[in-house]
Write an enzyme that holds these catalytic residues in place. Structure first.
Site, PDB file in Angstrom:
ATOM      1  N   SER A 144       6.550   2.089   5.690  1.00  0.00           N
ATOM      2  CA  SER A 144       6.950   2.552   7.074  1.00  0.00           C
ATOM      3  C   SER A 144       7.235   1.275   7.799  1.00  0.00           C
ATOM      4  CB  SER A 144       5.852   3.356   7.681  1.00  0.00           C
ATOM      5  OG  SER A 144       6.244   3.457   9.138  1.00  0.00           O
ATOM      6  N   TYR A 157      -2.790   5.086  10.337  1.00  0.00           N
ATOM      7  CA  TYR A 157      -1.673   5.111   9.384  1.00  0.00           C
ATOM      8  C   TYR A 157      -0.872   3.735   9.412  1.00  0.00           C
ATOM      9  CZ  TYR A 157       3.062   6.815   8.472  1.00  0.00           C
ATOM     10  OH  TYR A 157       4.259   6.766   7.951  1.00  0.00           O
TER      11      TYR A 157
END
Ligand SMILES: NC(=O)c1ccc[n+]([C@@H]2O[C@H](COP(=O)([O-])OP(=O)(O)OC[C@H]3O[C@@H](n4cnc5c(N)ncnc54)[C@H](OP(=O)(O)O)[C@@H]3O)[C@@H](O)[C@H]2O)c1
Length: 269
Positions: A144, A157
């Site tokens: 990501s 995350y």
């Protein structure tokens, strides 16, 4: 470059019940790969497999909870017994949690570490020996842009995705002359169920952003061209350098203003 070298390959796609994984499974099947679909929601996997078979593709459904080490071992064993060794691994399953770390339940944190990190490493170690022995294999790890830029309110995350990037880059350097290709795909905001899971967003809001099909194209591009790192959308590429050069500004919250400008520019709330 022709992509015939990938046709008829056995490809395992994790997180195939939704979003990027589902779109990737469809696309790989359209390009002639035999796809193994895994996630927890079996009904969705069966629907996708049915759709793929109707269109002339080949799909195998093997549901698994990837937070469990035993399930990961059983998954790879079942694939080997049914079709043979995994030749293409798309480590895509993952989820986030938005909010203050002070209120992050440990069970959620533990599950995120298991799925986003441990499962990716475990599946890699389970398929790699055969790939190295055959001097042929492809692994695409979905990270990501949050891994490029440690992001407040999704701190854990972000960290899991920084891990994915670091692990994948080191592996790429280890394996690049041994026939096994490692790629990292870094998505920006993609219109999937990710926002619903991480932030409890309504489905309508989750539909905004780059489409899962565009993300799947990025995975396919990384795979067929054996690209080390691909961004989707491409314009997030400078983020990792911005994070290093603008650290002082980011520490003072400049990203919050940038996000507001971006939303205004794109007509979002
Ligand atoms: N959407 C974005 O904006 C965005 C941005 C950057 C990176 N990413 C990354 O892209 C990847 C795919 O996410 P997405 O956007 O497509 O989100 P999504 O629509 O929520 O899909 C997540 C997938 O992961 C699977 N999964 C979650 N926990 C699992 C578990 N314990 N065992 C097995 N499978 C599990 C889910 O399947 P089940 O629930 O059926 O198990 C689902 O198929 C993730 O790694 C995510 O971090 C997404």
């Amino acid at each position: 470059m022709s992509d015939t070298h990938l046709q008829q390959r056995i490809a395992l796609i994790t997180g195939a019940s939704s979003g990027i994984g589902r779109a990737t499974a469809r696309l790989l099947s359209q390009h002639g790969l035999h796809v193994v679909l895994t996630a927890r929601r079996v009904a969705r996997l069966n629907d996708l497999a049915e759709e793929i078979r109707t269109q002339g593709g080949t799909a195998l459904v093997l549901p698994a909870d990837l937070a469990q080490a035993d399930s990961r071992i059983a998954l790879i064993r079942q694939i080997r017994e049914t079709w043979g060794p995994v030749e293409v691994l798309i480590n895509n399953a993952g989820f986030g949690w938005g909010g203050d770390v002070a209120s992050l339940p440990w069970e959620t944190a533990q599950a995120m570490i298991e799925v986003n990190i441990a499962a990716l490493v475990h599946l890699t170690t389970l398929v790699l020996p055969e790939m190295v022995a055959r001097r042929q294999g492809w692994i695409v790890n979905v990270a990501s842009i949050a891994g490029d830029m440690p992001t407040p309110r999704i701190a854990l995350y972000s960290a899991t995705k920084t891990f994915v990037q670091s692990f994948s880059e080191a592996l790429y350097r280890d394996l690049r002359r041994r026939g096994v290709h490692i790629s990292i795909v870094n998505p920006g905001p993609i219109a999937t169920e990710f926002g619903q899971v991480a932030y409890g967003w309504p489905e309508q809001k989750s539909r905004r952003g780059t489409t899962p099909d565009q993300a799947a194209q990025a995975v396919w591009w990384a795979l067929r061209r054996a690209r080390k790192r691909v961004y989707v959308p491409w314009y997030y590429r400078p983020l990792r350098w911005l994070n290093l050069t603008l650290e002082w500004a980011l520490d003072r919250g400049v990203h919050t203003h940038l996000r507001k400008w971006q939303h205004r520019l794109l007509g979002r709330q």
